[in-house]
Scaffold this active site. Sequence first.
Site, PDB file in Angstrom:
ATOM      1  N   ASP A  10       0.849  -1.190   0.000  1.00  0.00           N
ATOM      2  CA  ASP A  10       0.000   0.000   0.000  1.00  0.00           C
ATOM      3  C   ASP A  10       0.887   1.244   0.000  1.00  0.00           C
ATOM      4  OD1 ASP A  10      -2.377  -1.326   0.030  1.00  0.00           O
ATOM      5  OD2 ASP A  10      -2.581  -1.344   2.206  1.00  0.00           O
ATOM      6  N   ASP A 317      -4.267  -2.956   5.268  1.00  0.00           N
ATOM      7  CA  ASP A 317      -4.740  -2.493   6.574  1.00  0.00           C
ATOM      8  C   ASP A 317      -6.257  -2.497   6.704  1.00  0.00           C
ATOM      9  OD1 ASP A 317      -5.317  -0.454   4.850  1.00  0.00           O
ATOM     10  OD2 ASP A 317      -4.017   1.027   5.790  1.00  0.00           O
ATOM     11  N   ASP A 321      -9.015  -5.473   2.300  1.00  0.00           N
ATOM     12  CA  ASP A 321      -7.746  -6.091   1.896  1.00  0.00           C
ATOM     13  C   ASP A 321      -7.644  -7.550   2.314  1.00  0.00           C
ATOM     14  OD1 ASP A 321      -6.689  -3.777   0.732  1.00  0.00           O
ATOM     15  OD2 ASP A 321      -6.004  -3.018   2.670  1.00  0.00           O
TER      16      ASP A 321
END
Length: 651
Positions: A10, A317, A321
């Site tokens: 990310d 997070d 996901d």
Amino acid sequence: MGSATTICSDKTGTLTLNQMAVVEAYVGKKKIDPADNKSELSPMQYSLLIEGIAQNANGSVYVPEGGGEVEVTGSPTEKAILQWGVKLGMNFESIRSESSIIHVFPFNSEKKKGGVAVQLPDSQVHIHWKGAAEIVLASCTSYIDATDQFVKMDEDKEIFFKKAIEDMAGGSLRCVAIAYRSIEMEKVSDEEQLDQWALPEDDLVLLAIVGIKDPCRPGVRGAVEICQKAGIKVRMVTGDNVRTAKAIALECGILDSDADATEPNLIEGTVFRALSDLQREEIVDKISVMGRSSPNDKLLLVQALRRKGHVVAVTGDGTNDAPALHEADIGLAMGISGTEVAKESSDIVILDDNFASVVKVVRWGRSVYANIQKFIQFQLTVNVAALIINVVAAVSSGEVPLNAVQLLWVNLIMDTLGALALATEPPTDHLMERRPVGRRESLITNIMWRNLLIQALYQVIVLLALNFQGRKLLKLESHPIAYANQVKNTLIFNAFVLCQIFNEFNARKPDEFNVFKGITKNYLFIGIVGVTVVLQVLIIEFLGKFATTVKLNWSQWLISIIIGIISWPLAVLGKLIPVPETPISKIFTSCHRRRRPPQRCILTAITSNLFNFLFLVLQIQRALGHLGVEDDEVGRDLIDGEEADERNRLY
């Protein structure tokens, strides 16, 4: 993790600090400088803007009664926009109390926007939208200028706002647009059907476009370079604008230059999603940055990489996901910003949300794998040498130089003390200079085979020479045969153990010349080697009855040490011998499939039965070890005919 070939990371909070702030803003067709300059806003622009900020927010603003710093809560993006509103003079609680919320459309990662419908005291209904700038802008048909007039969004004005978005994104800013529209109360669904009501998202009036800065974490560029040097490709997967993603990727070192920022290196999630499985596999190796991606796009990327044979690590997070974290070979959840669902779906939790910590995980993963290989090399060397020495000696002369108690001590050195010494080696920078270990690569590498065969061959040749010619070489011909044999066998045992102690240093660095590098930092290794040497001296000098040994003089100790220490220069010379990159197992497998030429097929057949042979020899060794104790007892007394028959029967 030590075998990871790619890391899908990310952007927000992992590569960046997750400390967002509004640094640029366009209200109407004017850039506000500075971004919190309230005096540049018209009354209508100001009232609608702070209404949209306060009402269409998942966070909150708390103002202490006695004064002090205002506390803002929410997601990083929400906090940045709310803090901007506070700087503009927004009274959060007052605005929230002036109107009532009718319906909320939470931020959706697929649509990249969220909205809210509020009813004002005069029964007007305002629909406020906030989300990805280019997506919200596409739904806008007008904007409010500095004279509080509604201006139609023609092609030129749309180009102006798109250019503003591109400029902010090019400066690595996250672009968010705020818009609204009003509707009649009659068009709002009744309470029974309110849950099914879709907020109108067309004919919007653009209120503002803001650029939010989220600086890169210190040291993240160095961490990315370490990964690239280690053969690990770092890929950034983000929901931000492609231009923002490009700017951050250039800043972090994921992209080397603007020339690399072209498809398929830089790709949008929607484009990747529209491809077939085969097309995804064709371009997936080239992808470095994916912008405007959804959680499903991340999942498709992970699946395509795994089908191509990559060992994939994924950071995440959010709850969305979880599928990608679960699908990846290694799921890395964020400990600070990560949700419980993400943590439960992951394999490892990164406590500080820092990409540099992901690199530490790689280092330790490779260290564990390398330490296992070091121990296997050391263990196989001892096993091969001990088996061959005892079997050859037993078959040729009927006597074994290493008895059961001595072999038990050797096994203790090899299994317990050796494992403790080699398995506790800390990670080194050299580990990050190797390429990743493939998913199907052999645990025993060609380098390990070379090292262990050289050391085992040396030990076998020297110790068998002592076994057969020891009395002559040690000048023991004038001594009684029984005593000479005891001295010879004791020296063989002592030299064999010292060979393993010196070879333990070689096992620390299988592919490096300097085997002493970093040894002063590993106190456990030094302590274990020291304890092993002390115990070996005690066994030879004071526990002769227990281990069936005799005391050695200083010259015999010197011979044992010289035999052991030769393994160091021998290891250096051995490392000069090149080895093929193709693992031996693959060579034999291809030979087995082709069944040509016959000579190699014979070698394959022999190799395939090697472990069966070693297992059989191990059983013989154990039996002969017990006989070795008998031999020592028989050597002290006369063997009558009955005992000789029994001994022959046992053999």
